[in-house]
Design an enzyme around this catalytic site. Structure first.
Site: not given
Length: 434
Positions: A278, A336, A412
């Site tokens: 920006h 992290y 699933e």
């Protein structure tokens, strides 16, 4: 006879081996019996997802279930996390099993009976909420593991700590959260954890398969903010300026040489990405300042430190060479560590995974440059993080919807394997001792 000699060499008595095998047969049968329960939990969580640090409903359901199993349960850990302790009937080490419970600001596009219609506030905006990374799956699987192991606690040689963690995808801006906050609040202590295991569903790995990697398996991540300051001028007279836009362009290009010229790409991958830039307000004004945001990914601590040092040097010296100044904040708001599977622990537990899924279904995976805050637990104790197949059989992985997208989908039928894998990892680690 050969098996008896091998067991003797490993320091395992034939009777102990037989007891462990009998216990694992119980695990398999109980996991099969729990399948529909796990699927039902997952569908409920999927239909009612909650963003990081807001998982009150999810946490309440998890806590009530764990309490019903007779465990010692603590709620409100790291804001909305739940931790439960299952003490086995015999002394031994402490194993931690972790699941993340948060959803993402994504509008679901999959047509299911339990599709999410939830809306919530995220950083001041109303957004759709979806379990677009499978954390609903992780939560339901670990609830199943908890019920299974609680039913045979008298046979366990040690303690299992169940960690249901909020905000793996990151807390709201300005808040603490996730694994880092859980550790600050002592989740790896009292009792002290000797080993930690976790899994992640994968929408592009076929059901029935588990993938793993020793060492660096997911990247360390650091975000960064770069501010370049120059001299403002009329766009018609650029010689009167020190143009921070031109300098920023030079910085962006130069940063890519870290991967191409400083990183040993035969050992590890790395990424430097500028995702936001920006500067300026109109076409004929050269602005005084440009701000950039980016992310950096590495697969070793050494590479991470090298990248940080090179970024700082490139940014400041490129600006200086043009007569501008530049400041780098890295990490800016997120860090992290590398998700690092302890090599010795990985070798030790590989036979467990091969036994539960079949050796042909346990696959070595390449490292990925995505990140996971499970890595914070691995800094406190040896850890193993595996990936569970969730893609329908026969589907092309390249065409399967990826994580963090509106079309993310999980089969699933793979959940029971996840229950068996986590339960057997815990049992085998406890029975073999530290």
């Amino acid at each position: 006879m050969k098996k008896i000699l091998l067991l003797s060499f490993l320091g395992i008595s034939a009777s102990a081996f037989a007891q462990t095998e009998a216990l694992k047969l119980k695990v398999s049968a109980k996991a099969d019996a729990l399948e529909q329960k796990v699927i039902s939990w997952r569908r409920d969580f999927h239909e009612h997802p909650e963003l990081g640090n807001q998982e009150k409903r999810t946490a309440e359901i998890v806590a009530k279930h764990l309490q019903s199993l007779g465990m010692e349960v603590k709620t409100g850990v790291a804001k909305t996390g739940v931790v439960a302790i299952l003490k086995g009937g015999k002394p031994g080490p402490v194993v931690a099993l972790r699941a993340d419970i948060d959803g993402l600001p994504v509008v679901e596009r999959v047509n299911l009976p339990f599709t999410s219609k939830v809306k919530a506030q995220f950083n001041g905006q109303e957004v759709g909420v979806m379990h677009a990374c499978g954390h609903d799956t992780h939560t339901a699987i670990l609830m199943g593991v908890a019920e299974l192991l609680a039913s045979m606690k008298n046979d366990l040689k040690g303690t299992v700590k169940f960690i249901f963690q909020p905000a793996e995808e990151g807390p709201p801006f300005g808040e603490e959260g996730g694994a880092e906050l859980m550790i600050k609040e002592g989740v790896m202590e009292n009792p002290k954890v000797d080993a930690v295991f976790g899994l992640h569903i994968n929408s592009q790995t076929e059901v029935g398969k588990i993938t793993y990697r020793p060492g660096g398996t997911m990247a360390a991540v650091n975000d960064m903010k770069i501010t370049v300051k120059g001299v403002q001028a009329h766009g018609a007279y650029p010689w009167s300026s020190v143009d921070p836009i031109v300098v920023s362009a030079q910085i962006i290009n130069a940063l890519q040489t870290i991967v191409s010229r400083n990183l040993n790409v035969t050992e590890n991958a790395g990424v430097v990405t500028i995702g936001s830039i920006h500067g300026g307000v109109r076409s004929n004004i050269i602005p005084e300042q440009v701000e950039m945001m980016g992310t950096v990914r590495n697969l070793s601590k050494e590479d991470e430190q090298m990248f940080i040092e090179r970024i700082k040097t490139i940014v400041t010296k490129t600006a200086e060479a043009a007569g501008a100044t530049a400041e780098v904040k890295i990490p800016f708001s997120v860090h992290y560590p590398v998700t690092y599977n302890d090599p010795a622990l990985t070798v030790r537990m590989l036979p467990t995974l091969q036994a539960v899924a079949g050796a042909e279904n346990i696959l070595l995976r390449p490292a990925v440059t995505g990140a996971e805050d499970f890595s914070f637990y691995q800094e406190k104790a040896p850890g193993l993080f595996i990936f569970l197949g969730g893609m329908p059989k026969g589907q092309d992985p390249l065409k399967a919807p990826s994580h963090h997208t509106p079309d993310f989908f999980i089969d699933e039928s793979g959940f029971t394997l996840g229950v068996k894998a986590l339960a057997d990892l815990a049992i085998d680690y406890l029975n073999k001792g530290k």
